[in-house]
Design a protein around this motif. Structure first.
Motif, PDB file in Angstrom:
ATOM      1  N   ASN A   1      11.780   0.298  -1.098  1.00  0.00           N
ATOM      2  CA  ASN A   1      10.372  -0.186  -1.591  1.00  0.00           C
ATOM      3  C   ASN A   1      10.116  -1.773  -1.106  1.00  0.00           C
ATOM      4  O   ASN A   1       9.322  -1.901  -1.524  1.00  0.00           O
ATOM      5  CB  ASN A   1      10.631  -0.578  -2.991  1.00  0.00           C
ATOM      6  N   SER A   2      10.138  -1.856   0.263  1.00  0.00           N
ATOM      7  CA  SER A   2       9.815  -2.961   0.406  1.00  0.00           C
ATOM      8  C   SER A   2       8.625  -3.058   1.003  1.00  0.00           C
ATOM      9  O   SER A   2       7.729  -1.955   1.404  1.00  0.00           O
ATOM     10  CB  SER A   2      10.815  -3.506   1.813  1.00  0.00           C
ATOM     11  N   GLU A   3       7.541  -3.747   0.149  1.00  0.00           N
ATOM     12  CA  GLU A   3       5.902  -4.300   0.698  1.00  0.00           C
ATOM     13  C   GLU A   3       5.270  -3.543   1.965  1.00  0.00           C
ATOM     14  O   GLU A   3       6.841  -3.952   3.118  1.00  0.00           O
ATOM     15  CB  GLU A   3       5.885  -5.508   0.689  1.00  0.00           C
ATOM     16  N   SER A   4       5.109  -3.294   2.185  1.00  0.00           N
ATOM     17  CA  SER A   4       4.235  -3.008   3.678  1.00  0.00           C
ATOM     18  C   SER A   4       3.133  -2.656   3.776  1.00  0.00           C
ATOM     19  O   SER A   4       2.231  -2.809   2.461  1.00  0.00           O
ATOM     20  CB  SER A   4       4.561  -1.327   4.049  1.00  0.00           C
TER      21      SER A   4
ATOM     22  N   ARG B   1       1.172   3.863   0.409  1.00  0.00           N
ATOM     23  CA  ARG B   1       1.977   2.790   0.713  1.00  0.00           C
ATOM     24  C   ARG B   1       3.040   3.489   0.967  1.00  0.00           C
ATOM     25  O   ARG B   1       3.801   4.066   0.934  1.00  0.00           O
ATOM     26  CB  ARG B   1       2.486   1.538  -0.439  1.00  0.00           C
TER      27      ARG B   1
ATOM     28  N   TYR C   1      -0.407   2.064   5.138  1.00  0.00           N
ATOM     29  CA  TYR C   1      -0.720   3.279   4.149  1.00  0.00           C
ATOM     30  C   TYR C   1      -0.818   4.508   5.031  1.00  0.00           C
ATOM     31  O   TYR C   1      -1.884   4.462   6.131  1.00  0.00           O
ATOM     32  CB  TYR C   1      -2.285   2.443   3.156  1.00  0.00           C
TER      33      TYR C   1
END
Length: 160
Positions: free
Chosen positions: A44-47, A8, A50
């Motif tokens: 570390n933010s959701e992304s 990710r 990938y």
């Protein structure tokens, strides 16, 4: 290349700077950049992205979103599925299995996958087991989607 690792991607300035090397760089990346500039976004933010690194270089990337069945306008009966888009391998890294590794990673979720292929990429998607979706012409948004179904999940028809 047996040790291909899909990971990710973090939402940060370094990642967004690397995206500028991809042909399919566009609105979504720009909106991420605006969000970063307007807010403090942790590393570390959701992304939804990938990628595969070769050394320190981002060699390949894709975007992967899960769509819940209550928002499904493609499958009958409605079901959760993944939308895979912005899959791209930079020219210097093609032929190393990176595209296949990204698609295999998406398939590992064992959900149906819908993608809208880039021009001249239908051969790749066919090799990956994707098929042209059957859809209602009235709902055609110019997408010409391709679909992959995991074993045991049966697609009656795309759209109603």
């Amino acid at each position: 290349m047996d040790n291909i690792k899909v990971e990710r991607l973090l939402i940060n300035y370094k990642t967004l700077e690397m995206f500028k090397r991809f042909r399919e760089y566009g609105h979504q990346e720009l909106s991420m950049m605006e969000e970063l500039q307007n807010n403090i976004v942790e590393n570390n933010s959701e992304s939804p992205f990938y990628g595969i690194y070769y050394g320190n270089n981002l060699a390949a990337r894709m975007s992967l979103y899960e769509v819940k069945k209550e928002y499904d306008h493609y499958f009958d009966p409605p079901q959760d599925y993944l939308t895979l888009w912005k899959l791209e391998v930079l020219p210097d890294y093609r032929g190393n299995g990176y595209g296949r590794a990204l698609v295999d990673f998406a398939k590992s979720f064992q959900l149906p996958i819908k993608t809208n292929p880039l021009v001249n990429s239908h051969g790749f998607w066919k090799k990956m087991g994707f098929q042209k979706a059957q859809y209602d012409m009235q709902r055609d948004l110019g997408e010409n989607p391709l679909i992959w179904m995991p074993e045991g999940v049966r697609e009656k028809e795309i759209s109603k």
